[in-house]
Design a protein around this motif. Structure first.
Motif, short mmCIF file in Angstrom:
data_model
loop_
_atom_site.label_atom_id
_atom_site.label_comp_id
_atom_site.label_asym_id
_atom_site.label_seq_id
_atom_site.Cartn_x
_atom_site.Cartn_y
_atom_site.Cartn_z
N LEU A 1 0.81 -1.24 -0.01
CA LEU A 1 -0.20 -0.04 -0.03
C LEU A 1 0.83 1.06 -0.01
CD1 LEU A 1 -2.77 -1.11 2.62
CD2 LEU A 1 -3.25 -0.50 0.17
N SER A 2 2.04 1.23 0.71
CA SER A 2 2.83 2.50 0.74
C SER A 2 3.93 2.39 -0.08
CB SER A 2 3.14 2.61 2.21
OG SER A 2 3.87 1.49 2.53
N SER A 3 3.95 1.69 -1.30
CA SER A 3 4.93 1.41 -2.46
C SER A 3 5.04 2.47 -3.34
CB SER A 3 5.07 0.01 -2.90
OG SER A 3 3.76 0.13 -3.55
N GLY A 4 3.86 3.35 -3.22
CA GLY A 4 4.16 4.71 -4.24
C GLY A 4 3.25 3.94 -5.54
N GLY A 5 2.85 2.64 -5.47
CA GLY A 5 2.07 2.39 -6.89
C GLY A 5 0.86 3.28 -6.97
N THR A 6 0.71 3.58 -8.19
CA THR A 6 -0.43 4.39 -8.71
C THR A 6 -1.74 3.69 -9.07
OG1 THR A 6 0.34 4.09 -10.94
CG2 THR A 6 0.95 6.12 -9.60
N HIS A 7 -1.98 2.40 -9.31
CA HIS A 7 -2.95 1.78 -9.33
C HIS A 7 -3.96 1.78 -8.39
CE1 HIS A 7 -5.37 -1.12 -11.87
NE2 HIS A 7 -6.06 -1.44 -10.63
N THR A 8 -5.25 2.08 -8.50
CA THR A 8 -6.20 2.34 -7.47
C THR A 8 -7.19 1.00 -7.67
OG1 THR A 8 -7.45 3.83 -8.81
CG2 THR A 8 -5.89 4.75 -7.08
N TYR A 9 -8.22 1.00 -6.58
CA TYR A 9 -9.17 -0.02 -6.45
C TYR A 9 -10.34 0.56 -6.02
CZ TYR A 9 -4.84 -2.48 -6.55
OH TYR A 9 -3.60 -3.15 -7.01
N ASP A 10 -11.47 -0.39 -6.28
CA ASP A 10 -12.98 0.20 -6.11
C ASP A 10 -13.17 -0.62 -4.52
OD1 ASP A 10 -13.66 1.34 -8.52
OD2 ASP A 10 -13.11 -0.60 -9.24
N THR A 11 -12.51 -1.66 -4.44
CA THR A 11 -12.88 -2.20 -2.98
C THR A 11 -11.44 -2.61 -2.42
OG1 THR A 11 -14.90 -3.18 -3.94
CG2 THR A 11 -14.20 -4.39 -1.99
N ARG B 1 -4.98 4.52 -1.91
CA ARG B 1 -5.27 3.51 -3.07
C ARG B 1 -6.42 3.17 -3.45
NH1 ARG B 1 -0.23 0.95 -3.63
NH2 ARG B 1 -1.04 0.23 -5.72
N LEU B 2 -7.64 4.25 -3.17
CA LEU B 2 -8.99 3.82 -3.32
C LEU B 2 -9.46 4.90 -4.31
CD1 LEU B 2 -10.68 1.88 -1.91
CD2 LEU B 2 -11.57 3.66 -0.34
N ARG B 3 -10.20 4.36 -5.32
CA ARG B 3 -10.97 5.25 -6.14
C ARG B 3 -11.97 6.30 -5.79
NH1 ARG B 3 -11.30 0.81 -10.49
NH2 ARG B 3 -8.65 1.01 -10.98
#
Ligand SMILES: C[S@@+](CC[C@H](N)C(=O)[O-])C[C@H]1O[C@@H](n2cnc3c(N)ncnc32)[C@H](O)[C@@H]1O
Length: 323
Positions: A188-198, A225-227
């Protein structure tokens, strides 16, 4: 984001009878082997615990259990009859003093808890903690409108022995499933940009308020990381928060314990007791206690260890579990 992505009224600690007998892909028994962190057992049960009740089935049920070595003996020094330290303690002896833990199972209680959360899944789904993959299997069983499922787990044995065979059994059907070996905290804290709905979080082993601050921290990390319009559910969180509040109410009736209470490993209870001791003399009403403890249970957050479980020893004198 306007509304909170975590609905504080969402409860998963309620029976869901429709989930008890859903067919799941579950691993076959695997014997305990040195070097492997888990082993798998199956038993036939006729009745089982269900929250505060006992559930009696109309007939036998096969249940699968993932077991692991207890960590309660960590730091304990074994001595032989001459008082010399024992370097290698056989598993059998270790297990007698520190019974193995059932880490996860497809009990009626676990099935109920996953089922309530799975009923809400939608869109791109991120799961913290694979376990027996009950949650994602229910998501698929319920044909939820899900576009992808990404499961993060930090235990390679769980991924190899449970995750990979399950993904293989599913085949290439939609939605695509991805297994990631990592801690959910680092993911979660890796700086990834992909976001999620759930986002569904379930990486702690016990419903104990000691983990509240760490769980609140994980929820907070998840929010980034949430949309827009996305949602978070966390296993047993409503129950854990309520247990903390009940403890605060109980302590109000027993001020003689306040000075001896060890709250060092429970950040929320620790902060609550600091606040409580700083209040003017005299008892507080249950409403005052509930309001303050409830607010702290929802808001205090602190990064925790990545291993969130309590391993009680068989014999109390080895170690006491502080509040
Ligand atoms: C109780 S199980 C989850 C059960 C799961 N919800 C299911 O559907 O069966 C907890 C899982 O979380 C994993 N885990 C524990 N700590 C973790 C962490 N910090 N990051 C990622 N996975 C973790 C464990 O390896 C275990 O597989």
């Amino acid at each position: 984001m306007s509304a909170s992505p975590l609905d504080p009224t969402f409860r998963d600690d309620l029976p869901a009878p429709e989930a008890y007998d859903i067919r799941l892909f579950l691993p076959e028994p695997i014997a305990r082997t040195p070097g492997r962190s888990i082993w798998i057992d199956q038993r036939t049960v006729f009745e089982e615990d269900l929250f505060d009740d006992r559930l009696v089935h109309p007939g036998p049920r096969r249940r699968t259990y993932v077991l692991r070595r207890s960590e309660a003996g960590r730091g304990v020094q074994w001595l032989d009859s001459a008082g010399k330290p024992v370097e290698h303690v056989p598993d059998l002896l270790h297990d007698i003093a520190f019974p193995p833990r059932v880490w996860m199972s497809d009990s009626a209680m676990e099935r109920s808890m996953m089922f309530h959360a799975a009923r809400l899944a939608r869109g791109d789904v991120l799961v913290g903690g694979l376990g027996l993959a009950i949650y994602p299997q229910f998501v698929r069983y319920l044909a939820r409108p899900v576009t992808s499922i990404t499961v993060v787990d930090n235990n390679p044995d769980i991924l190899r022995l449970i995750g990979e065979p399950w993904v293989k059994s599913v085949g290439s059907g939609a939605p695509p499933i991805t297994l990631v070996e990592a801690t959910i905290e680092s993911f979660l804290s890796s700086g990834g940009t992909h976001t999620y709905d759930t986002i569904y979080l379930d990486t702690w082993g016990d419903l104990h308020w000691r983990f509240l601050a760490a769980i609140n921290h994980l929820v907070w990390l998840s929010e980034s990381r949430l949309r827009e319009g996305g949602q978070i559910q966390a296993w047993g969180l409503w129950h854990i928060r309520r247990a903390l509040v009940a403890m605060a109410v109980e302590l109000e009736r027993a001020p003689e314990h306040w000075t001896t209470l060890d709250t060092s490993q429970s950040p929320v209870l620790d902060e609550y007791m600091r606040w409580r001791k700083a209040q003017p003399e005299g008892p507080l009403t249950a409403q005052e206690v509930e309001a303050k403890a409830g607010e702290m249970a929802r808001t205090i957050r602190k990064p925790g260890s990545t291993e969130l479980y309590l391993d009680p020893p068989r014999f109390g004198r080895f170690r006491t579990v502080p509040l």
